[in-house]
Design an enzyme around this catalytic site. Structure first.
Site, mmCIF file in Angstrom:
data_model
loop_
_atom_site.group_PDB
_atom_site.id
_atom_site.type_symbol
_atom_site.label_atom_id
_atom_site.label_comp_id
_atom_site.label_asym_id
_atom_site.label_seq_id
_atom_site.Cartn_x
_atom_site.Cartn_y
_atom_site.Cartn_z
ATOM 1 N N CYS A 2 0.728 -1.291 0.016
ATOM 2 C CA CYS A 2 0.043 -0.056 -0.148
ATOM 3 C C CYS A 2 0.819 1.280 0.176
ATOM 4 O O CYS A 2 1.982 1.318 0.538
ATOM 5 C CB CYS A 2 -0.899 0.316 1.141
ATOM 6 S SG CYS A 2 -1.957 -1.429 1.478
ATOM 7 N N ARG A 27 3.430 -0.348 -5.111
ATOM 8 C CA ARG A 27 3.554 -1.033 -3.547
ATOM 9 C C ARG A 27 1.991 -1.803 -3.283
ATOM 10 O O ARG A 27 1.879 -2.002 -2.197
ATOM 11 C CB ARG A 27 3.663 0.194 -2.483
ATOM 12 C CG ARG A 27 5.001 0.752 -2.696
ATOM 13 C CD ARG A 27 5.235 1.693 -1.411
ATOM 14 N NE ARG A 27 5.160 1.265 -0.257
ATOM 15 C CZ ARG A 27 6.452 1.166 0.550
ATOM 16 N NH1 ARG A 27 7.569 1.663 -0.039
ATOM 17 N NH2 ARG A 27 6.593 0.595 1.339
ATOM 18 N N TRP A 74 -3.221 -2.699 -1.342
ATOM 19 C CA TRP A 74 -2.850 -3.883 -1.502
ATOM 20 C C TRP A 74 -3.880 -4.666 -0.558
ATOM 21 O O TRP A 74 -3.509 -4.570 0.597
ATOM 22 C CB TRP A 74 -1.366 -4.351 -1.412
ATOM 23 C CG TRP A 74 -1.231 -5.679 -1.608
ATOM 24 C CD1 TRP A 74 -0.938 -6.288 -2.828
ATOM 25 C CD2 TRP A 74 -1.128 -6.763 -0.704
ATOM 26 N NE1 TRP A 74 -0.944 -7.637 -2.824
ATOM 27 C CE2 TRP A 74 -0.932 -7.881 -1.552
ATOM 28 C CE3 TRP A 74 -1.474 -6.921 0.608
ATOM 29 C CZ2 TRP A 74 -0.674 -9.358 -0.864
ATOM 30 C CZ3 TRP A 74 -1.251 -8.269 1.019
ATOM 31 C CH2 TRP A 74 -0.808 -9.390 0.501
ATOM 32 N N ASN A 98 -1.769 1.975 6.126
ATOM 33 C CA ASN A 98 -1.111 0.609 5.687
ATOM 34 C C ASN A 98 -0.951 -0.302 6.756
ATOM 35 O O ASN A 98 -0.712 0.451 7.963
ATOM 36 C CB ASN A 98 0.456 1.155 5.153
ATOM 37 C CG ASN A 98 0.459 1.749 3.821
ATOM 38 O OD1 ASN A 98 -0.765 1.962 3.343
ATOM 39 N ND2 ASN A 98 1.554 2.286 3.450
ATOM 40 N N GLY A 99 -0.922 -1.661 6.699
ATOM 41 C CA GLY A 99 -0.538 -2.145 7.814
ATOM 42 C C GLY A 99 -1.891 -3.086 8.415
ATOM 43 O O GLY A 99 -2.769 -3.136 7.486
ATOM 44 N N GLU A 481 15.922 -18.980 -7.709
ATOM 45 C CA GLU A 481 15.471 -17.507 -8.099
ATOM 46 C C GLU A 481 14.989 -17.469 -9.559
ATOM 47 O O GLU A 481 14.026 -16.769 -9.777
ATOM 48 C CB GLU A 481 16.754 -16.737 -7.817
ATOM 49 C CG GLU A 481 16.635 -15.275 -8.549
ATOM 50 C CD GLU A 481 15.742 -14.397 -7.903
ATOM 51 O OE1 GLU A 481 15.124 -14.827 -7.006
ATOM 52 O OE2 GLU A 481 15.454 -13.448 -8.713
ATOM 53 N N LYS A 485 11.472 -15.874 -10.378
ATOM 54 C CA LYS A 485 11.361 -14.914 -11.331
ATOM 55 C C LYS A 485 10.036 -15.144 -12.353
ATOM 56 O O LYS A 485 9.204 -14.429 -12.686
ATOM 57 C CB LYS A 485 12.603 -14.413 -12.141
ATOM 58 C CG LYS A 485 12.855 -13.068 -12.226
ATOM 59 C CD LYS A 485 13.136 -12.250 -11.036
ATOM 60 C CE LYS A 485 12.438 -12.315 -9.780
ATOM 61 N NZ LYS A 485 13.196 -12.114 -8.597
ATOM 62 N N GLU A 488 6.526 -15.267 -10.841
ATOM 63 C CA GLU A 488 5.681 -14.063 -10.428
ATOM 64 C C GLU A 488 5.363 -13.302 -11.742
ATOM 65 O O GLU A 488 4.418 -12.480 -11.411
ATOM 66 C CB GLU A 488 6.694 -13.433 -9.145
ATOM 67 C CG GLU A 488 7.813 -12.644 -9.659
ATOM 68 C CD GLU A 488 8.423 -12.143 -8.559
ATOM 69 O OE1 GLU A 488 7.970 -11.518 -7.661
ATOM 70 O OE2 GLU A 488 9.686 -12.058 -8.422
ATOM 71 N N HIS A 504 14.518 -37.878 -7.018
ATOM 72 C CA HIS A 504 13.854 -38.184 -5.906
ATOM 73 C C HIS A 504 12.448 -37.857 -5.891
ATOM 74 O O HIS A 504 11.862 -37.575 -4.552
ATOM 75 C CB HIS A 504 14.433 -37.586 -4.622
ATOM 76 C CG HIS A 504 15.974 -38.089 -4.579
ATOM 77 N ND1 HIS A 504 16.280 -39.305 -4.091
ATOM 78 C CD2 HIS A 504 17.380 -37.677 -5.013
ATOM 79 C CE1 HIS A 504 17.609 -39.465 -4.083
ATOM 80 N NE2 HIS A 504 18.196 -38.617 -4.549
ATOM 81 N N LYS A 600 5.025 -4.491 -4.190
ATOM 82 C CA LYS A 600 6.642 -4.333 -3.910
ATOM 83 C C LYS A 600 6.488 -4.054 -2.149
ATOM 84 O O LYS A 600 5.661 -3.546 -1.931
ATOM 85 C CB LYS A 600 7.342 -3.235 -4.626
ATOM 86 C CG LYS A 600 8.600 -3.170 -4.488
ATOM 87 C CD LYS A 600 9.356 -3.997 -5.499
ATOM 88 C CE LYS A 600 10.884 -3.814 -5.539
ATOM 89 N NZ LYS A 600 11.364 -4.814 -6.106
#
Ligand code: M6R
Length: 605
Positions: A2, A27, A74, A98-99, A481, A485, A488, A504, A600
């Protein structure tokens, strides 16, 4: 997570609020809203979707008034919708937040005078503030009284039509910055929203409340005691937060890695004297010599950077033990750290809630903490005992790319510093120093040589539903990684595996809906990884192999990456993976900078 913005000054607030919301959109981007207050008259605009939707409303019906607050969301409580968008209103109070307010259910049950219309915890906090806001109580006092009761995390900005001369803001666990300028005061949850408006800023600390007026601010703690604010200078420039002609921030951030990495290394890598020079660790040589164990923590890409760095650190410093933990896990475990441990806290934003909480847990155990942080002035950077700023510049795209390269390089420099303190100065160390010095140029060469070839490879794999990335040793974290990438930004289900683990379990997955990205280094494990490729080929795999080897490889597609590097070649291969993921996401028509469901800087648990 947010974005919060606010303005009080001599101009109409809407212009700043909309520009700032666009900058903070990375954000959170499921809904957005603003309220402005003009001579006691509030105008509210809220819209589901991106800031552009809100902008369409404000263009149609501009809001007047020299005071306003805004938010890009968000969702945590309640679906993305206009009703759940901020600002939330209760009585005379408008609130952006936010939060998470954890005790919102209990509070809601007690706030019987307010009819709740949204599903948000934010509306509950607005109603709580409003319940204290009467003729005898100032806006700031009402906010403080509410925050004494609220449990959870917040960055908030509060406005009221009854008080056209003040915005009240506060923080606990969610960043908030106040920008100061002649006759104008700004509020932002991220310094990028202040760039170009002012470079003078006060970073609020947890438990601080600020009253913002046109001519300045007053800061208090939650017991209403005055606090002296420290004014700091923001160093980011406008160019660094713009796309500069690229189609996406992600592409810009991948391509600019040679420069951003040079900023990480400049003044720290001294090839002539075969030395690494790190300021900022705040540790004596004796203390560095005494370190026997390194714990690395982070989330997402920062965690994978830690994993990759752990392979390097154990090669560089003989006898050093290392563990790497996901911050959201470690923070809740009854963990014990050995004597003489140092913790490396890795975070691009420096605001990730789990990483921050984990840092605090580690500090409680009396362990020295060092930050590997990109965002200067961020909360984690302020709370660690010392550290290495990676100086990769603002990373706007949600997918982290340039930060990874710089974080790994910074941790390698830390490893060499430990070796130096122990008096170790062998050919291996010189080799690391040489390769660090060459790394920006090698990344540059790889981008130049392969940026035209990678889109056509991406085209070949764009319509698969599943992907499996694998590699051995240092290429295992690189595989993890690479898979992160790809998933997402392309929404292709992707897993990263250690090549030796395929048999395995995961090899059972291989069918025509899968393609595989195989990572190979021209080293002692090359033949072993080739065996994994053969096993996948034997089951009808569709392998895209990325390697620095010149040898023939049996795979559907092979990219032989020409690089002079050996130990650091994984970082070069990773750049190829970044471009590959980017071009697949573009080919699939996705919003690569703001992928669905993500944001983000994850400032909630
Ligand atoms: O700001 P941080 O480095 O602490 O962020 C950690 C993760 O949230 C972040 O790396 C995330 O996984 C990215 N979207 C990965 O590209």
């Amino acid at each position: 997570m947010c974005g919060i913005v606010g303005y009080i000054g001599d101009k109409d607030a809407q212009g700043y609020l909309m520009t700032a919301l666009h900058r903070l959109e990375y954000r959170g981007y499921d809904s957005a809203g603003i309220v402005t207050i003009d001579d006691g008259t509030p105008t509210v605009h809220r819209a589901k979707g991106k800031v552009a939707e809100l902008e369409a409303l404000t263009n149609e019906n501009p809001a007047k008034g020299p005071l306003g607050i805004g938010h890009t969301r968000w969702a945590t409580h309640g679906v993305p919708s206009e009703t759940n968008a901020h600002p939330q209103k209760a009585g005379d109070i408008y609130l952006v937040h936010n939060g998470i307010i954890e005790n919102y259910r209990d509070l809601k049950a007690e706030l019987k005078d307010h009819t709740f219309v949204s599903e948000t915890d934010t509306e509950v906090l607005a109603a709580l503030i409003d319940s204290f806001y009467d003729e005898e109580t100032s806006l700031a006092d009402a906010v403080i009284q509410a925050l004494q009761i609220a449990v959870g995390t917040y960055g908030i900005a509060v406005a009221s039509a009854r008080n056209p001369d003040e915005i009240v803001a506060a923080r606990l666990g969610s960043p908030l910055i106040v920008g100061l300028s002649e006759g104008e005061t700004y509020i932002a949850s991220d310094a990028s929203a202040l760039v170009g408006y002012t470079d003078q800023a006060v970073y609020l600390k947890d438990g601080e409340v600020v009253v913002c007026r046109r001519d300045g601010i007053e800061v208090f703690d939650l017991a209403s005691r005055p606090v002296s604010p420290r004014v700091e200078t923001i160093e980011a420039d406008l160019q660094s937060i713009q796309k500069q002609g690229y189609d996406h921030f992600l592409l810009k951030e991948i391509i600019e890695q040679p420069q951003t990495l040079r900023s990480t290394l400049n003044g720290r890598v001294d090839v002539a004297d075969n030395l690494i020079k790190l300021g900022g660790l705040n540790m004596t040589d004796d203390e560095l010599r005494g370190i026997e164990h390194v714990t690395i923590i982070g989330c997402g890409t920062a965690y994978y950077a830690g994993q990759l760095a752990s392979y390097y650190l154990e090669q560089i410093v003989d006898g050093l033990t290392i563990d790497v933990a996901i911050a959201s896990e470690l923070r809740y475990r009854s963990f014990h750290l050995p004597k003489n441990t140092v913790a490396l806290v890795v975070s691009q934003s420096g605001e990730t809630a789990d990483t921050l909480a984990c840092l605090r847990e580690i500090k409680k155990r009396g362990v020295k903490t060092l930050g590997i942080i990109n965002a200067v002035g961020s909360t984690i950077a302020r709370e660690v005992d010392g550290g290495i700023y990676v100086h990769a510049g603002p990373e706007i795209s949600v997918a982290s790319t340039k930060a990874f390269t710089s974080q790994v390089s910074a941790m390698i420099m830390f490893g060499i510093t430990l070796a130096q303190a122990r008096g170790i100065n062998n050919e291996d160390i010189s080799n690391y120093i040489r390769e660090l010095d060459q790394l920006p140029g090698e990344i540059e060469r790889v981008i130049t040589n392969y940026q035209n070839e990678i889109p056509s490879i991406a085209k070949k794999y764009e319509s698969y539903d599943h992907a499996l990335f694998f590699g051995r040793d240092t290429l295992y974290p690189v595989a993890l990684e690479g898979a992160l990438k790809l998933k997402e930004i392309s929404y292709i289900q992707a897993e990263g595996y250690a090549a030796g683990e395929l048999k395995h379990g995961p090899i059972a997955l291989i069918d025509d809906s899968f393609f595989e990205v195989a990572l190979l280094l021209d080293n002692w494990l090359f033949d072993k990884t080739l065996s994994s490729l053969s096993e996948v080929n034997a089951r009808g795999g569709h392998i895209f192999a990325i390697t620095n080897s010149k040898q023939n490889i049996d795979a559907e597609t092979v990219l032989h990456v020409d690089t002079n590097l050996h130990v650091l070649a994984p970082l070069v291969l990773n750049v190829v993976q970044q471009l590959f993921a980017y071009h697949i996401a573009v080919a699939r028509g996705n919003d690569v900078d703001q992928p669905r469901n993500l944001a983000k800087s994850v400032t909630v648990e």
